[in-house]
Design an enzyme around this catalytic site. Structure first.
Site, mmCIF file in Angstrom:
data_model
loop_
_atom_site.group_PDB
_atom_site.id
_atom_site.type_symbol
_atom_site.label_atom_id
_atom_site.label_comp_id
_atom_site.label_asym_id
_atom_site.label_seq_id
_atom_site.Cartn_x
_atom_site.Cartn_y
_atom_site.Cartn_z
ATOM 1 N N PRO A 118 45.074 24.246 45.774
ATOM 2 C CA PRO A 118 43.655 24.330 45.448
ATOM 3 C C PRO A 118 43.051 22.930 45.414
ATOM 4 C CG PRO A 118 44.983 24.732 43.481
ATOM 5 C CD PRO A 118 45.944 24.590 44.615
ATOM 6 N N HIS A 172 35.775 24.145 45.725
ATOM 7 C CA HIS A 172 36.177 24.720 47.010
ATOM 8 C C HIS A 172 37.011 25.944 46.650
ATOM 9 C CE1 HIS A 172 37.635 25.333 51.029
ATOM 10 N NE2 HIS A 172 38.883 25.170 50.644
#
Ligand SMILES: NC(=O)c1ccc[n+]([C@@H]2O[C@H](COP(=O)([O-])OP(=O)(O)OC[C@H]3O[C@@H](n4cnc5c(N)ncnc54)[C@H](O)[C@@H]3O)[C@@H](O)[C@H]2O)c1
Length: 303
Positions: A118, A172
């Site tokens: 991530p 994101h």
């Protein structure tokens, strides 16, 4: 300019190939835990050189990245279509911390460019373990999400994607914020376009958030768009263009790494530019920040 790419999988290989075609480096070093994979990608690229800008293309170990100006980190385990990016936390945290330490050991003056997911958490981790100044640890952030947003807006409202001025900011990930209050096409407000339709805009935002899952489900991974977005950031660094890109950097004010429009050049990333957000967008951004913080805490418990 020496660029090292650590992780020669689908995305790393495509970044190396695109960077080579754009002539972004005099030397590109491909690294992978699977040495033959890095060797294969480097050989395949090297065989393009009679049609590409001159460059030295090779593969190697972390020691071969020594003296790199930019170390791109694309190593890791990618997610499946139905998995949230954050599931990768436990898979990738220790691996990324180790690779970043090695990268800085061999290239103490490098810029780290993080692509592994991530993304926000990995960028924060890279910043914390690298000891580099904040602007030299840059995550791809929402550059890719913003590219998707601009492309989808252009297709829906009959415009040239390069003319569409729009940003996705924040995480994101699932809480990314597609800003609507200031979308324009060459200075003309989106709402003034003949084809504008509010329901269409709402549908586009949903599509942007699930764009990655859709491509992963269809072809097993996102490749061209991430590589093109990554090379837009690399190009801004290499050519010192001072492009404004929503890269991810650690943000003192928010106490976490997140994406906001930021100037990118040879020095790295910064300053972060101020944005005028609507009240709703401010709320969404705060939720996105809170989400990243939650994952950062989880990561800190894992290490
Ligand atoms: N930030 C973004 O916008 C974005 C977009 C697409 C993919 N990604 C992320 O990029 C990463 C790579 O995706 P992919 O599709 O190329 O995956 P991939 O599985 O094709 O490639 C990953 C590569 O990393 C290598 N690797 C694993 N451990 C390593 C180590 N210790 N040292 C060196 N190499 C190592 C693997 O051998 C593999 O070749 C994933 O985390 C993915 O989620 C991010």
């Amino acid at each position: 300019m020496k660029i090292a790419i650590v992780g020669s999988g689908k995305v790393g290989a495509a970044i190396g190939y695109t960077a080579m075609l754009k002539g972004l480096a005099h030397e590109i070093v491909m690294v992978d835990a699977a040495r033959d994979k890095a060797r294969g990608e480097a050989l395949d690229m090297l065989q393009c050189l009679s049609f590409a800008p001159p460059a030295r293309i090779r593969h190697g170990e972390m020691a071969d990245t020594a003296g790199a100006d930019i170390v791109v980190i694309t190593a890791g385990i990618p997610r499946k279509a139905d998995e949230p990016r954050v599931l990768l936390l436990s898979r990738n945290a220790a691996l990324i911390a180790d690779l970043v330490r090695q990268a800085v050991h061999y290239s103490p003056n490098c810029i780290i460019f993080m692509v592994t997911n991530p993304l926000d958490v990995m960028t924060q981790l890279a910043y914390q373990v690298s000891g580099l100044p904040v602007g030299r640890v840059i995550g791809m952030g929402t550059v890719l999400d913003t590219a998707r947003y601009r492309s989808y807006l252009a297709a829906a409202f009959d415009a040239d994607a390069r003319d569409v001025d729009a940003y996705v900011v924040g995480e994101h990930g699932e809480t990314m914020v597609c800003l609507t209050s200031q979308v324009s096409v060459r200075g003309v407000a989106l709402t003034a376009l003949p084809a504008y339709d509010q329901a269409k805009l709402a549908a586009i935002i949903e599509d942007v958030v699930r764009a990655s899952s859709e491509v992963i489900a269809l072809k097993g991974g996102t490749v061209f768009a991430p590589a093109t977005a990554a090379c837009a950031v690399l190009e801004a660094i290499v050519r010192d263009s001072r492009a404004v890109l929503p890269v991810c950097t650690y943000n003192e004010q928010h106490g976490v790494a997140l994406s906001l429009p930021t100037v990118v050049g040879r020095h790295g990333a910064g300053p972060v530019l101020p944005l005028k957000l609507s009240a709703a967008e401010q709320e969404q951004l705060a939720a996105s920040v809170a989400n990243i913080k939650k994952y950062v805490k989880e990561m800190e418990n894992l290490l």
